[in-house]
Scaffold this motif. Structure first.
Motif, PDB file in Angstrom:
ATOM      1  N   GLY A 118       0.884  -1.160   0.063  1.00  0.00           N
ATOM      2  CA  GLY A 118      -0.060   0.016  -0.163  1.00  0.00           C
ATOM      3  C   GLY A 118       0.788   1.166  -0.152  1.00  0.00           C
ATOM      4  N   GLN A 119       0.312   2.310   0.336  1.00  0.00           N
ATOM      5  CA  GLN A 119       0.828   3.519   0.263  1.00  0.00           C
ATOM      6  C   GLN A 119       1.330   3.850   1.911  1.00  0.00           C
ATOM      7  N   ILE A 120       2.636   4.372   2.100  1.00  0.00           N
ATOM      8  CA  ILE A 120       3.231   4.756   3.281  1.00  0.00           C
ATOM      9  C   ILE A 120       3.613   6.272   3.351  1.00  0.00           C
ATOM     10  N   HIS A 121       3.269   6.984   4.235  1.00  0.00           N
ATOM     11  CA  HIS A 121       3.656   8.404   4.586  1.00  0.00           C
ATOM     12  C   HIS A 121       4.252   8.555   5.863  1.00  0.00           C
ATOM     13  N   VAL A 122       5.508   8.836   5.808  1.00  0.00           N
ATOM     14  CA  VAL A 122       6.428   8.907   7.059  1.00  0.00           C
ATOM     15  C   VAL A 122       7.112  10.468   7.032  1.00  0.00           C
ATOM     16  N   GLU A 123       6.996  11.145   7.949  1.00  0.00           N
ATOM     17  CA  GLU A 123       7.371  12.685   8.055  1.00  0.00           C
ATOM     18  C   GLU A 123       8.942  12.389   8.162  1.00  0.00           C
ATOM     19  N   LYS A 124       9.589  11.840   8.711  1.00  0.00           N
ATOM     20  CA  LYS A 124      11.099  11.432   8.860  1.00  0.00           C
ATOM     21  C   LYS A 124      11.700  10.260   8.098  1.00  0.00           C
ATOM     22  N   THR A 125      11.958   9.484   8.847  1.00  0.00           N
ATOM     23  CA  THR A 125      12.794   8.245   8.196  1.00  0.00           C
ATOM     24  C   THR A 125      12.069   6.999   8.325  1.00  0.00           C
ATOM     25  N   LEU A 126      12.057   6.347   7.312  1.00  0.00           N
ATOM     26  CA  LEU A 126      11.376   5.005   7.058  1.00  0.00           C
ATOM     27  C   LEU A 126      12.589   3.992   6.838  1.00  0.00           C
ATOM     28  N   VAL A 127      12.708   2.892   7.748  1.00  0.00           N
ATOM     29  CA  VAL A 127      13.674   2.005   7.776  1.00  0.00           C
ATOM     30  C   VAL A 127      13.175   0.540   7.414  1.00  0.00           C
ATOM     31  N   ILE A 128      13.406  -0.064   6.182  1.00  0.00           N
ATOM     32  CA  ILE A 128      12.911  -1.156   5.546  1.00  0.00           C
ATOM     33  C   ILE A 128      14.156  -2.291   6.237  1.00  0.00           C
ATOM     34  N   SER A 129      14.013  -3.153   7.175  1.00  0.00           N
ATOM     35  CA  SER A 129      15.036  -4.086   7.833  1.00  0.00           C
ATOM     36  C   SER A 129      15.084  -5.151   6.796  1.00  0.00           C
ATOM     37  N   GLU A 130      15.982  -5.922   7.087  1.00  0.00           N
ATOM     38  CA  GLU A 130      16.348  -7.202   6.328  1.00  0.00           C
ATOM     39  C   GLU A 130      14.971  -7.932   5.854  1.00  0.00           C
ATOM     40  N   SER A 131      14.109  -8.229   7.107  1.00  0.00           N
ATOM     41  CA  SER A 131      12.952  -8.990   6.877  1.00  0.00           C
ATOM     42  C   SER A 131      11.794  -8.156   6.580  1.00  0.00           C
ATOM     43  N   GLY A 132      12.174  -6.839   6.189  1.00  0.00           N
ATOM     44  CA  GLY A 132      11.000  -6.217   5.718  1.00  0.00           C
ATOM     45  C   GLY A 132      10.719  -6.311   4.316  1.00  0.00           C
ATOM     46  N   VAL A 133       9.307  -6.371   3.786  1.00  0.00           N
ATOM     47  CA  VAL A 133       8.944  -6.349   2.344  1.00  0.00           C
ATOM     48  C   VAL A 133       7.979  -5.232   2.239  1.00  0.00           C
ATOM     49  N   VAL A 134       8.072  -4.352   1.330  1.00  0.00           N
ATOM     50  CA  VAL A 134       7.262  -3.087   0.945  1.00  0.00           C
ATOM     51  C   VAL A 134       6.751  -3.296  -0.462  1.00  0.00           C
ATOM     52  N   SER A 135       5.468  -3.031  -0.758  1.00  0.00           N
ATOM     53  CA  SER A 135       5.202  -3.036  -2.082  1.00  0.00           C
ATOM     54  C   SER A 135       4.328  -1.842  -2.083  1.00  0.00           C
ATOM     55  N   GLY A 136       4.491  -0.816  -3.008  1.00  0.00           N
ATOM     56  CA  GLY A 136       3.453   0.167  -2.996  1.00  0.00           C
ATOM     57  C   GLY A 136       4.278   1.450  -3.451  1.00  0.00           C
ATOM     58  N   GLU A 137       3.823   2.561  -2.660  1.00  0.00           N
ATOM     59  CA  GLU A 137       4.247   3.800  -2.828  1.00  0.00           C
ATOM     60  C   GLU A 137       4.571   4.505  -1.338  1.00  0.00           C
ATOM     61  N   ILE A 138       5.980   4.948  -1.499  1.00  0.00           N
ATOM     62  CA  ILE A 138       6.458   5.661  -0.235  1.00  0.00           C
ATOM     63  C   ILE A 138       6.737   7.070  -0.349  1.00  0.00           C
ATOM     64  N   PHE A 139       6.201   7.846   0.868  1.00  0.00           N
ATOM     65  CA  PHE A 139       6.606   9.363   0.786  1.00  0.00           C
ATOM     66  C   PHE A 139       7.271   9.450   2.130  1.00  0.00           C
ATOM     67  N   ALA A 140       8.407  10.122   2.241  1.00  0.00           N
ATOM     68  CA  ALA A 140       9.138  10.050   3.387  1.00  0.00           C
ATOM     69  C   ALA A 140      10.601  11.274   3.106  1.00  0.00           C
ATOM     70  N   GLN A 141      10.969  11.740   4.156  1.00  0.00           N
ATOM     71  CA  GLN A 141      12.004  12.648   4.146  1.00  0.00           C
ATOM     72  C   GLN A 141      13.313  11.623   3.738  1.00  0.00           C
ATOM     73  N   HIS A 142      13.139  10.517   4.519  1.00  0.00           N
ATOM     74  CA  HIS A 142      14.658   9.665   4.163  1.00  0.00           C
ATOM     75  C   HIS A 142      14.230   8.016   4.215  1.00  0.00           C
ATOM     76  N   VAL A 143      14.609   7.376   3.360  1.00  0.00           N
ATOM     77  CA  VAL A 143      14.032   6.064   3.136  1.00  0.00           C
ATOM     78  C   VAL A 143      15.607   5.145   3.062  1.00  0.00           C
ATOM     79  N   ILE A 144      15.571   4.251   4.031  1.00  0.00           N
ATOM     80  CA  ILE A 144      16.796   3.124   4.113  1.00  0.00           C
ATOM     81  C   ILE A 144      16.321   1.940   3.935  1.00  0.00           C
TER      82      ILE A 144
END
Length: 105
Positions: free
Chosen positions: A7-33
């Motif tokens: 889905g869609q993710i909105h984060v004001e600051k930092t989004l960290v997708i860890s080794e076990s994380g899986v994201v499919s969709g759209e991201i809005f953030a200041q910083h994405v790791i």
């Protein structure tokens, strides 16, 4: 972020997708790791793909870094002239208007 999100993710600051994380969709953030998997479209001031990160899709950013071992398959675009947070608000307003028009129709 651990686990899976579609889905869609909105984060004001930092989004960290860890080794076990899986994201499919759209991201809005200041910083994405990304150290897990991401597929979709990402709008961020800064994007980092770490050594175990796998990204597929479109990235809108003026600051992209990929560590050795990180994988990126897609297209990059310059960030729009607008702040990412403002872009996220505009997208949300558009979605609200579309939802109201569907409800009326």
């Amino acid at each position: 972020m651990d686990g899976s999100i579609d889905g869609q993710i909105h984060v004001e600051k930092t989004l960290v997708i860890s080794e076990s994380g899986v994201v499919s969709g759209e991201i809005f953030a200041q910083h994405v790791i990304v150290n897990g998997a991401f597929e979709g479209t990402c709008h961020a001031d800064k994007i980092e793909i770490l050594n175990k990160g796998q990204v597929t899709g479109s990235l809108y950013s003026d600051d992209l870094s990929i560590e050795q071992g990180g994988r990126f398959n897609g297209v990059t675009y310059p960030a729009s002239g607008e702040n990412i947070a403002q872009l996220a608000q505009i997208t949300e307003l558009k979605e609200v208007k579309e939802a109201k028009s569907i409800a009326k129709g």
